[in-house]
Design a protein around this motif. Structure first.
Motif, PDB file in Angstrom:
ATOM      1  N   ILE A  66       0.850  -1.186   0.000  1.00 34.57           N
ATOM      2  CA  ILE A  66       0.000   0.000   0.000  1.00 34.57           C
ATOM      3  C   ILE A  66       0.887   1.238   0.000  1.00 34.57           C
ATOM      4  N   VAL A  67       0.663   2.084  -0.972  1.00 36.42           N
ATOM      5  CA  VAL A  67       1.339   3.371  -1.005  1.00 36.42           C
ATOM      6  C   VAL A  67       0.347   4.405  -0.486  1.00 36.42           C
ATOM      7  N   TYR A  68       0.575   4.887   0.733  1.00 36.73           N
ATOM      8  CA  TYR A  68      -0.372   5.794   1.360  1.00 36.73           C
ATOM      9  C   TYR A  68      -0.282   7.189   0.750  1.00 36.73           C
ATOM     10  N   ASN A  69      -1.453   7.811   0.589  1.00 34.30           N
ATOM     11  CA  ASN A  69      -1.518   9.179   0.105  1.00 34.30           C
ATOM     12  C   ASN A  69      -2.659   9.891   0.813  1.00 34.30           C
ATOM     13  N   SER A  70      -3.036  11.059   0.314  1.00 32.80           N
ATOM     14  CA  SER A  70      -4.030  11.875   1.002  1.00 32.80           C
ATOM     15  C   SER A  70      -5.406  11.216   1.056  1.00 32.80           C
ATOM     16  N   LYS A  71      -5.689  10.254   0.163  1.00 29.06           N
ATOM     17  CA  LYS A  71      -7.000   9.608   0.163  1.00 29.06           C
ATOM     18  C   LYS A  71      -7.219   8.768   1.418  1.00 29.06           C
ATOM     19  N   TYR A  72      -6.139   8.425   2.089  1.00 26.87           N
ATOM     20  CA  TYR A  72      -6.244   7.617   3.304  1.00 26.87           C
ATOM     21  C   TYR A  72      -6.371   8.481   4.561  1.00 26.87           C
ATOM     22  N   ILE A  73      -6.378   9.804   4.386  1.00 28.64           N
ATOM     23  CA  ILE A  73      -6.506  10.724   5.510  1.00 28.64           C
ATOM     24  C   ILE A  73      -7.800  11.522   5.338  1.00 28.64           C
ATOM     25  N   LYS A  74      -8.685  11.416   6.305  1.00 27.96           N
ATOM     26  CA  LYS A  74      -9.918  12.192   6.303  1.00 27.96           C
ATOM     27  C   LYS A  74     -10.008  12.978   7.606  1.00 27.96           C
ATOM     28  N   TYR A  75     -10.799  14.035   7.581  1.00 29.93           N
ATOM     29  CA  TYR A  75     -10.902  14.873   8.776  1.00 29.93           C
ATOM     30  C   TYR A  75     -12.330  15.383   8.933  1.00 29.93           C
ATOM     31  N   THR A  76     -12.604  15.912  10.115  1.00 30.45           N
ATOM     32  CA  THR A  76     -13.887  16.531  10.397  1.00 30.45           C
ATOM     33  C   THR A  76     -13.688  17.582  11.473  1.00 30.45           C
ATOM     34  N   LYS A  77     -14.739  18.317  11.814  1.00 29.31           N
ATOM     35  CA  LYS A  77     -14.736  19.269  12.914  1.00 29.31           C
ATOM     36  C   LYS A  77     -15.955  19.017  13.788  1.00 29.31           C
ATOM     37  N   ALA A  78     -15.969  19.620  14.963  1.00 33.31           N
ATOM     38  CA  ALA A  78     -17.036  19.348  15.926  1.00 33.31           C
ATOM     39  C   ALA A  78     -18.416  19.662  15.354  1.00 33.31           C
ATOM     40  N   ARG A  79     -18.521  20.733  14.567  1.00 29.38           N
ATOM     41  CA  ARG A  79     -19.840  21.112  14.062  1.00 29.38           C
ATOM     42  C   ARG A  79     -20.380  20.120  13.039  1.00 29.38           C
ATOM     43  N   PHE A  80     -19.494  19.323  12.412  1.00 31.22           N
ATOM     44  CA  PHE A  80     -19.948  18.335  11.446  1.00 31.22           C
ATOM     45  C   PHE A  80     -20.311  17.000  12.100  1.00 31.22           C
ATOM     46  N   LEU A  81     -20.105  16.905  13.404  1.00 30.73           N
ATOM     47  CA  LEU A  81     -20.477  15.696  14.135  1.00 30.73           C
ATOM     48  C   LEU A  81     -21.734  15.922  14.969  1.00 30.73           C
TER      49      LEU A  81
END
Length: 679
Positions: A66-81
């Motif tokens: 597996i060659v890791y790239n940005s597709k394997y990193i996701k993020y969120t913020k408190a207001r989106f939860l």
């Protein structure tokens, strides 16, 4: 120096292109072709088969890795939860990457003291939609890292981001650095930390004429964690944010004709009104938020997102704010008018403290009917109650009090093309009893080509910030009573995302507007307008794309009957024209220029001891377009930019102002790089 700008750009990218030369790797099917073309002898055949097998094994191993790239990193913020778990893919493009200056955001410009990190004020009319207790010191707000700004990650591998910005050559006027690291301890548990540093040196009038002395020294840091149970019923968010913001106040340079009269003094050595005055603001918060889903859960996207039927939540936040203003020597320029606390001393040491504890409970429920092709029939309701406890202290004045606020919002989706949202905040008990904020919005989607219509309205009743009512510092003292400020707003927006089009019309009606104006001693003093203020604000955003070229446009027109009080221009425009090209099939590059312009307006003066902009006379400066040229590119996991700010200096004028006595920066080249690491 401008002559070498283009040469530096091409030299830099030529070097990067040479670095792209890599050893050629075997392509798929190449070994089978070599087998058909090779020798037919038994020995050669045996060696060839052994070689083919070993190389094929390497290729198979490469396919399995597996060659890791940005597709394997996701993020969120408190207001989106708040009502579900919404995640976003990490943005690694170069879009807006070169616009590092938070004071010069294209759609949210500022009038400022001419240095990144010092005090500013919004150039356009953008009132704050908040209620409750407010200290009133907002001159450093954009430099703060707040709990709601923290990103929580879902990282399948360790992720690190490094960023650095610096002048490409010349004086080290403005520098920025930040580092972010995050990783998942377990698939459902993320931790991380960030650190940011910002330093700036004066373009004009360095403190005590020390050109290398830092006029800005800001520090931001955060720690966070995000935990979600395996069945996705329980969610925990926790973070700590730490801000230590330091800025020297030079009170503006004495030479008000620096752009019209020749001088032999270098700009950074110009004499200033103040040499040792400085602000130090500290803002730290510990934040905890929890959610628990009750009843049935609806899974979406292979259980990646869960929509609960009912949810209970609890939020706890403890915030401390400390504001210091110090001046080590007497002010001989007359800028600081009075000495109330230290009348026999040449020093000033003002301090203001606030401790704020928040407890908030919430309950949400969701009613989802059987969705039809034309009817979605979904209702989301959230109700809550918040208790805010405050401990405020300034010199001999100390006050402890609380507010209790009822909160509620509801969203009803008639279909996939129409919805209605209501939001209510009302303080029902406490020092700011009677404050409220009622908001409503409705979006109607007319089609992909036709676009959508957004209707918005809000009504706000807001208590005066305490800085308007009571001030007990060395240079300012008052104890006043003002009425609550009332704001009514109606807005209509028309959007066509397919054609990058957005138009908006807003009408504001403001009663009991508070502002700072010139007092009897010639210094800043709070005032309130008894008459109603009307303001019409029209904005338009349209981007054109043709081939490799892009032309972005943002225009604002504001009309008010109290222009000298609001101190905002009638016209503001921002334009960006650039071209995209891939150099050597590797460097995804865009290069172009930005132009911004604003019409004449009543320029404010500035009171450094309290960080407030105030009306003094009707001073208006001539305005001309300001142009920046830039180039930005992506190389492997790095984004880079090189830009030259205010490249047209000297064409229309030698410089310009946005605040009385404070010249804006001269032309200078800047360089920035951001590098992402995924393992």
């Amino acid at each position: 120096m401008k002559k070498y700008f283009l040469f530096v750009i091409f030299s830099f990218f030529a070097f990067q292109a040479l670095a792209q030369l890599q050893r050629r790797m075997p392509q798929e099917g190449e070994f089978e072709r070599q087998q058909r073309e090779g020798s037919n002898t038994g020995e050669d055949k045996e060696k060839r088969e052994e070689n083919i097998d070993s190389l094929r094994a390497k290729l198979d191993a490469k396919r399995d890795s597996i060659v890791y790239n940005s597709k394997y990193i996701k993020y969120t913020k408190a207001r989106f939860l708040k009502d579900s778990s919404r995640l976003f893919i990490l943005d690694t493009t170069t879009k807006d990457f070169h616009r590092y200056r938070i004071l010069d955001l294209p759609e949210h410009p500022t009038m400022n003291l001419g240095l990144n990190g010092l005090s500013y004020r919004d150039l356009l009319f953008e009132p704050s939609k908040t209620i409750g207790f407010d200290v009133g010191y907002h001159y450093y707000d954009r430099y703060l890292l707040n709990p709601e700004d923290v990103k929580y990650y879902q990282a399948r591998t360790q992720y690190t981001e490094l960023y650095y910005e610096n002048p490409a050559f010349g004086r080290l006027t403005e520098q920025q650095f930040h580092a972010i690291h995050t990783q998942n301890v377990k698939p459902n548990w993320n931790i991380g930390a960030s650190f940011a540093k910002q330093g700036s040196r004066n373009y004009y009038g360095s403190p005590a004429r020390k050109a290398d002395a830092l006029a800005v020294n800001h520090l931001n840091a955060s720690l966070w964690t995000w935990y979600q149970s395996k069945n996705k019923r329980y969610t925990l968010l926790a973070n700590g944010t730490f801000n230590n913001l330091k800025g020297y106040e030079n009170g503006a340079i004495l030479n008000d004709s620096i752009f019209t009269t020749t001088t032999n003094v270098e700009r950074e050595y110009e004499a200033a009104r103040l040499n040792t005055a400085k602000h130090n603001n500290r803002n730290n918060t510990l934040f905890l938020q929890q959610f628990y889903n009750i009843g049935k859960q609806k899974s979406v996207d292979s259980n990646a997102v869960v929509l609960p039927t009912q949810r209970v939540g609890y939020k706890l936040a403890y915030n401390t704010q400390k504001y210091f203003f110090q001046n080590e020597v007497a002010d001989e320029s007359g800028l600081l008018k009075n000495y109330y606390i230290y009348p026999d001393s040449s020093q000033t040491s003002d301090s203001t403290f606030l401790k704020h504890l928040t407890n908030e409970f919430s309950y949400s429920f969701y009613l989802r009917g059987n969705s039809l092709s034309f009817l979605r029939n979904e209702l989301k309701v959230n109700v809550g109650i918040a208790q805010d406890y405050y401990n405020y202290q300034q010199y001999s004045f100390n006050a402890k009090f609380q507010n209790i606020t009822l909160k509620g919002d509801a969203n009803y989706s008639f279909s996939n093309k129409a919805n209605l949202t209501l939001n209510i905040q009302q303080i029902i008990q406490g020092r700011n009893f009677g404050d409220f904020l009622y908001q409503a919005s409705s979006e109607i989607k007319l089609g992909n080509k036709i676009g959508s219509v957004l209707l918005e309205a809000y009504s706000q009743n807001q208590s005066p910030s305490i800085i308007y009512q009571r001030q007990v510092t060395n240079h300012y003292r008052w104890n006043l009573n003002f009425e609550k400020t009332k704001t009514q707003n109606l807005a209509f927006s028309y959007l066509i995302p397919k054609y990058n089009f957005r138009a908006k019309a807003e009408y504001f009606l403001i009663s009991n507007h508070l502002y700072f104006a010139e007092g009897t001693d010639g210094d800043a003093y709070p005032k309130q307008i008894g008459s109603n203020i009307n303001l019409l604000k029209l904005s338009l955003r349209k981007d054109f794309k043709f081939g490799k070229f892009t032309f972005e446009n943002f225009l604002v027109y504001q009309k008010t009957d109290f222009g000298s009080v609001l101190m905002t221009p009638e016209i503001y425009t921002f334009h960006s024209f650039f071209m995209h090209h891939d150099f050597f099939k590797v460097l995804k590059t865009e290069f172009g220029f930005d132009v911004r312009y604003f019409s004449k307006y009543t320029a404010p003066s500035y009171a450094p001891a309290i960080g407030q902009f105030y009306q003094k006379g009707n001073i208006q400066f001539d305005t001309e377009p300001v142009m920046d040229v830039w180039i930005r590119t992506n190389w492997k996991r790095a984004n880079l930019f090189l830009r030259y700010d205010y490249v047209n200096q000297g064409l229309f004028s030698k410089g310009y102002y946005t605040v009385n006595h404070y010249p804006m920066p001269y032309s200078l080249a800047k360089f920035g790089v951001s590098w992402n690491f995924y393992d």
